[in-house]
Write a protein that holds these residues in place. Structure first.
Motif, short mmCIF file in Angstrom:
data_model
loop_
_atom_site.label_atom_id
_atom_site.label_comp_id
_atom_site.label_asym_id
_atom_site.label_seq_id
_atom_site.Cartn_x
_atom_site.Cartn_y
_atom_site.Cartn_z
N PHE A 1 -8.47 -5.89 1.41
CA PHE A 1 -8.40 -4.45 1.16
C PHE A 1 -9.31 -4.06 0.01
O PHE A 1 -9.67 -4.89 -0.84
CB PHE A 1 -6.96 -4.01 0.88
CG PHE A 1 -6.31 -4.66 -0.30
CD1 PHE A 1 -6.38 -4.10 -1.58
CD2 PHE A 1 -5.61 -5.85 -0.16
CE1 PHE A 1 -5.77 -4.70 -2.67
CE2 PHE A 1 -4.99 -6.45 -1.24
CZ PHE A 1 -5.07 -5.88 -2.50
N ASP A 2 -9.72 -2.81 0.03
CA ASP A 2 -10.48 -2.22 -1.06
C ASP A 2 -9.52 -1.42 -1.92
O ASP A 2 -8.47 -0.97 -1.44
CB ASP A 2 -11.56 -1.27 -0.52
CG ASP A 2 -12.63 -1.97 0.30
OD1 ASP A 2 -12.80 -3.19 0.16
OD2 ASP A 2 -13.30 -1.27 1.08
N ASP A 3 -9.87 -1.24 -3.18
CA ASP A 3 -9.11 -0.35 -4.06
C ASP A 3 -10.08 0.72 -4.52
O ASP A 3 -11.14 0.41 -5.09
CB ASP A 3 -8.53 -1.11 -5.26
CG ASP A 3 -7.59 -0.24 -6.06
OD1 ASP A 3 -8.03 0.80 -6.60
OD2 ASP A 3 -6.40 -0.59 -6.16
N THR A 4 -9.75 1.97 -4.25
CA THR A 4 -10.66 3.07 -4.53
C THR A 4 -10.90 3.29 -6.02
O THR A 4 -11.82 4.04 -6.39
CB THR A 4 -10.15 4.38 -3.89
OG1 THR A 4 -8.84 4.67 -4.40
CG2 THR A 4 -10.11 4.25 -2.37
N ARG A 5 -10.14 2.64 -6.88
CA ARG A 5 -10.36 2.76 -8.33
C ARG A 5 -11.50 1.87 -8.81
O ARG A 5 -11.96 2.02 -9.95
CB ARG A 5 -9.08 2.43 -9.10
CG ARG A 5 -7.94 3.40 -8.78
CD ARG A 5 -6.64 2.98 -9.40
NE ARG A 5 -6.13 1.78 -8.74
CZ ARG A 5 -4.94 1.24 -8.99
NH1 ARG A 5 -4.14 1.79 -9.89
NH2 ARG A 5 -4.55 0.16 -8.34
N SER B 1 0.82 -1.22 0.00
CA SER B 1 0.00 0.00 0.00
C SER B 1 0.85 1.27 0.00
O SER B 1 0.37 2.34 -0.37
CB SER B 1 -0.98 0.00 1.17
OG SER B 1 -0.30 0.01 2.40
N ALA B 2 2.12 1.16 0.39
CA ALA B 2 3.02 2.31 0.28
C ALA B 2 3.28 2.63 -1.19
O ALA B 2 3.49 3.79 -1.55
CB ALA B 2 4.33 2.03 1.01
N ASP B 3 3.23 1.60 -2.04
CA ASP B 3 3.44 1.79 -3.48
C ASP B 3 2.14 2.00 -4.24
O ASP B 3 2.13 2.61 -5.31
CB ASP B 3 4.17 0.58 -4.07
CG ASP B 3 5.62 0.48 -3.62
OD1 ASP B 3 6.18 1.49 -3.17
OD2 ASP B 3 6.19 -0.62 -3.72
N VAL B 4 1.05 1.44 -3.74
CA VAL B 4 -0.26 1.55 -4.40
C VAL B 4 -1.19 2.28 -3.43
O VAL B 4 -1.84 1.67 -2.58
CB VAL B 4 -0.83 0.17 -4.78
CG1 VAL B 4 -2.14 0.33 -5.55
CG2 VAL B 4 0.17 -0.64 -5.60
N SER B 5 -1.27 3.59 -3.57
CA SER B 5 -1.99 4.42 -2.60
C SER B 5 -3.50 4.22 -2.63
O SER B 5 -4.20 4.62 -1.70
CB SER B 5 -1.65 5.89 -2.81
OG SER B 5 -2.08 6.29 -4.10
N THR B 6 -4.03 3.60 -3.66
CA THR B 6 -5.48 3.37 -3.75
C THR B 6 -5.92 2.14 -2.96
O THR B 6 -7.12 1.88 -2.86
CB THR B 6 -5.90 3.22 -5.22
OG1 THR B 6 -5.13 2.18 -5.82
CG2 THR B 6 -5.71 4.53 -5.98
N ALA B 7 -4.98 1.38 -2.40
CA ALA B 7 -5.30 0.21 -1.59
C ALA B 7 -5.57 0.65 -0.16
O ALA B 7 -4.76 1.32 0.47
CB ALA B 7 -4.15 -0.79 -1.62
N LYS B 8 -6.75 0.28 0.36
CA LYS B 8 -7.17 0.66 1.72
C LYS B 8 -7.56 -0.59 2.49
O LYS B 8 -8.44 -1.34 2.07
CB LYS B 8 -8.37 1.62 1.68
CG LYS B 8 -8.15 2.86 0.81
CD LYS B 8 -7.03 3.74 1.32
CE LYS B 8 -6.80 4.93 0.39
NZ LYS B 8 -5.53 5.55 0.59
N LEU B 9 -6.90 -0.81 3.61
CA LEU B 9 -7.18 -1.98 4.44
C LEU B 9 -8.66 -2.04 4.80
O LEU B 9 -9.23 -1.04 5.24
CB LEU B 9 -6.33 -1.94 5.71
CG LEU B 9 -6.42 -3.15 6.63
CD1 LEU B 9 -5.80 -4.38 5.97
CD2 LEU B 9 -5.71 -2.86 7.95
N SER B 10 -9.28 -3.20 4.60
CA SER B 10 -10.70 -3.33 4.94
C SER B 10 -10.94 -4.37 6.02
O SER B 10 -12.00 -4.38 6.63
CB SER B 10 -11.53 -3.68 3.70
OG SER B 10 -11.12 -4.92 3.15
N GLY B 11 -9.96 -5.24 6.27
CA GLY B 11 -10.17 -6.21 7.33
C GLY B 11 -8.98 -7.12 7.55
O GLY B 11 -8.14 -7.31 6.68
N THR B 12 -8.93 -7.67 8.75
CA THR B 12 -7.95 -8.68 9.10
C THR B 12 -8.71 -9.97 9.36
O THR B 12 -9.65 -9.99 10.15
CB THR B 12 -7.15 -8.27 10.36
OG1 THR B 12 -6.47 -7.03 10.07
CG2 THR B 12 -6.14 -9.32 10.75
#
Length: 182
Positions: A98-102, A64-75
């Motif tokens: 994770f979700d991707d905002t795109r 996610s540091a490289d792909v900023s559109t990735a957002k953690l959604s659960g463990t």
């Protein structure tokens, strides 16, 4: 007696030759120990980093540091794992979603939080063979079901699973990030 001396001489020459071959770069001369000392001094830290396997959480932090559109959604835990695979023999030892905002919300209407279609998942395994086996299994199962197909990238013990709603170019961002996991 003469044969015994000839055999002894041959063994001595052969042993000396083999010893000379083995000394190249590893134990010959004063320069080799000087080169080894700094590398050896740094190696406990490097060895500790390599000995500590990636978890799904640490892999996600790097991706996610490289792909900023990735957002953690659960463990995923043993209590909420829909696949009931967490911690089982040859299965993942940790997993996040994770979700991707795109990805358009319209495309994922009706899916559950944590579904790969919303972005993806990262699964960490005890061995690279287990990660590869899981990726092969998923590809085999989804091959004939276009609605379930996904991008799967394996790096060592980590499997990064991605939604088919991502374009090939968007998925390539994750592939690059996965390859850089170290």
């Amino acid at each position: 007696m003469r044969k015994a001396l000839t055999l002894t001489a041959a063994v001595t020459v052969l042993t000396a030759s083999l010893a000379g071959c083995g000394g190249s770069g590893s134990s010959g001369g004063d320069a080799a120990p000087a080169k080894s000392a700094p590398a050896h001094a740094a190696s406990p830290k490097a060895a500790a980093a390599q000995a500590k396997p990636l978890t799904a959480q640490t892999a996600f932090a790097k991706v996610s540091a490289d792909v900023s559109t990735a957002k953690l959604s659960g463990t995923v835990t043993a209590d909420n794992d829909p696949n009931h695979l967490l911690g089982r023999p040859n299965q993942y030892t940790s997993k996040i979603t994770f979700d991707d905002t795109r990805i358009s919300a319209d495309d994922v209407t009706g899916t559950d939080k944590g579904d790969v279609e919303r972005g993806g998942a990262i699964e960490a395994f005890g061995s690279p063979a287990d990660a590869q086996a899981r990726a092969k299994y998923i590809q085999a199962v989804t091959k004939s079901m276009p609605m379930l197909t996904e991008y799967d990238y394996v790096h060592g013990t980590v499997l990064v699973r991605l939604s088919h709603y991502l374009t090939p170019k968007q998925a390539a961002d994750y592939k690059t990030a996965t390859d850089n996991l170290g």
